[in-house]
Design a protein around this motif. Sequence first.
Motif, mmCIF file in Angstrom:
data_model
loop_
_atom_site.group_PDB
_atom_site.id
_atom_site.type_symbol
_atom_site.label_atom_id
_atom_site.label_comp_id
_atom_site.label_asym_id
_atom_site.label_seq_id
_atom_site.Cartn_x
_atom_site.Cartn_y
_atom_site.Cartn_z
ATOM 1 N N UNK A 127 0.832 -1.206 0.000
ATOM 2 C CA UNK A 127 0.000 0.000 0.000
ATOM 3 C C UNK A 127 0.865 1.253 0.000
ATOM 4 N N UNK A 128 1.995 1.212 0.736
ATOM 5 C CA UNK A 128 2.896 2.360 0.738
ATOM 6 C C UNK A 128 3.482 2.591 -0.658
ATOM 7 N N UNK A 129 3.852 1.505 -1.330
ATOM 8 C CA UNK A 129 4.384 1.616 -2.695
ATOM 9 C C UNK A 129 3.313 2.182 -3.634
ATOM 10 N N UNK A 130 2.080 1.635 -3.466
ATOM 11 C CA UNK A 130 0.986 2.113 -4.322
ATOM 12 C C UNK A 130 0.689 3.583 -4.056
ATOM 13 N N UNK A 131 0.826 4.020 -2.797
ATOM 14 C CA UNK A 131 0.590 5.423 -2.470
ATOM 15 C C UNK A 131 1.634 6.316 -3.142
ATOM 16 N N UNK A 137 1.881 9.758 -9.951
ATOM 17 C CA UNK A 137 1.007 9.849 -11.127
ATOM 18 C C UNK A 137 0.160 11.119 -11.076
ATOM 19 N N UNK A 138 -0.320 11.512 -9.886
ATOM 20 C CA UNK A 138 -1.116 12.736 -9.758
ATOM 21 C C UNK A 138 -0.258 13.969 -10.049
ATOM 22 N N UNK A 159 -3.675 12.180 -22.301
ATOM 23 C CA UNK A 159 -4.546 11.018 -22.014
ATOM 24 C C UNK A 159 -3.757 9.884 -21.373
ATOM 25 N N UNK A 160 -2.529 9.673 -21.839
ATOM 26 C CA UNK A 160 -1.700 8.623 -21.242
ATOM 27 C C UNK A 160 -1.417 8.919 -19.768
ATOM 28 N N UNK A 161 -1.156 10.207 -19.502
ATOM 29 C CA UNK A 161 -0.882 10.586 -18.094
ATOM 30 C C UNK A 161 -2.127 10.392 -17.225
ATOM 31 N N UNK A 162 -3.293 10.777 -17.792
ATOM 32 C CA UNK A 162 -4.533 10.562 -17.029
ATOM 33 C C UNK A 162 -4.784 9.074 -16.763
ATOM 34 N N UNK A 163 -4.523 8.240 -17.760
ATOM 35 C CA UNK A 163 -4.721 6.796 -17.603
ATOM 36 C C UNK A 163 -3.799 6.233 -16.541
ATOM 37 N N UNK A 164 -2.532 6.697 -16.556
ATOM 38 C CA UNK A 164 -1.574 6.215 -15.550
ATOM 39 C C UNK A 164 -1.999 6.641 -14.149
ATOM 40 N N UNK A 165 -2.529 7.893 -14.039
ATOM 41 C CA UNK A 165 -2.977 8.368 -12.718
ATOM 42 C C UNK A 165 -4.161 7.554 -12.210
ATOM 43 N N UNK A 169 -4.354 5.066 -8.938
ATOM 44 C CA UNK A 169 -5.391 5.290 -7.927
ATOM 45 C C UNK A 169 -6.104 3.983 -7.597
ATOM 46 N N UNK A 170 -6.449 3.219 -8.653
ATOM 47 C CA UNK A 170 -7.120 1.932 -8.433
ATOM 48 C C UNK A 170 -6.202 0.950 -7.717
#
Length: 347
Positions: A127-131, A137-138, A159-165, A169-170
């Motif tokens: 979870x820390x890594x994902x955070x 990404x944000x 769009x690629x940046x939005x997809x990565x963000x 998040x998920x």
Amino acid sequence: METTNANPRKGKLAVRLIFIGILILAGIFGIRQWMYASHHETTDNAQVEGHSAPVIARVSGYVKSLHVQDYGNVKQQDTLLSIDDEEYRIALQQAEADYQQAQADLLSARASLGNANAGISVASANAQVALVRKDKANADLRRDQSLFDDQAITNRQLDDTKSASLTNEKQYLAAQDNITLARSSVSVAAAKVTQAEALVASKKAQIDQMKLKLGYTNITANITGKIGRKNVEPGQFVQAGQSLFTIVDENGFYIVANFKETQLPHITVGQEADIEIDGFSDLHLKGHVAAISRATGAKFSLLPPDNATGNFVKIVQRVPVKISIDNADQYLDKLRAGLSVEVALKY
């Protein structure tokens, strides 16, 4: 002629003297009895009692060996009889095996709990890594949005940046769910540990119970004394709770005298007692009143009378009085529980 007249006179005189002597002796005897009765309360409704302890089987089984005879002497902790213990030994072995299995299950449950706790640590690290990835990404999205506003990057790059963000998040939310799942797994593992510990305690109690039953197969004397008639023989099957015989304590003899209720005013605790045993008329014992019953003997019967029912007939009641025998150990060769005695209490 004078001699003939003298003989009848002498005969009549002799008869009169004998009659007078009998009257005097009867008077003396009567006075003595009256004086004795006026200072003594007596009863022949009395008998010797003794403390006794029943020998009862605490487990069922076949009698393997018997170590006593009818009316034999026994000492406290002497082995009286043995019950076949093979079934109880096998049951103890089974209980010990179940206990070992329960201990193994407990170790497995504790290992699972340890793995579950480790799973929380792993899930927290993920979870820390994902955070971190989500925050990066944000940040990339905010930067690319500024660049796009300045026409520095294309719409596709944004769009690629939005997809990565969105993806990060998920992934972060999934990592949070994994932490919740890991904690739930810990709760389940902890419950299994508690269950396994309870099972171990239960199996340990079964072992103690089997050992206790195994010990009950050797029946020992709980007091020192003399047994009555035995009601068991080798090879006989006995049930748990069955009375096998009784041990009479030779040091616990006393007298229970049942006095009439009209005699109670002259009876007190500590009062001296004269005791005569019917079977040994030349034996005179001394004692003293140890206790007086709080109820009549009729109240202790299986069906005590109730004056409120049926036709009332007044009957003089008797009250049990316990009398201790002084120096009873000197008369053990003559005292027997159940012997009839006569008791006189001096007041």
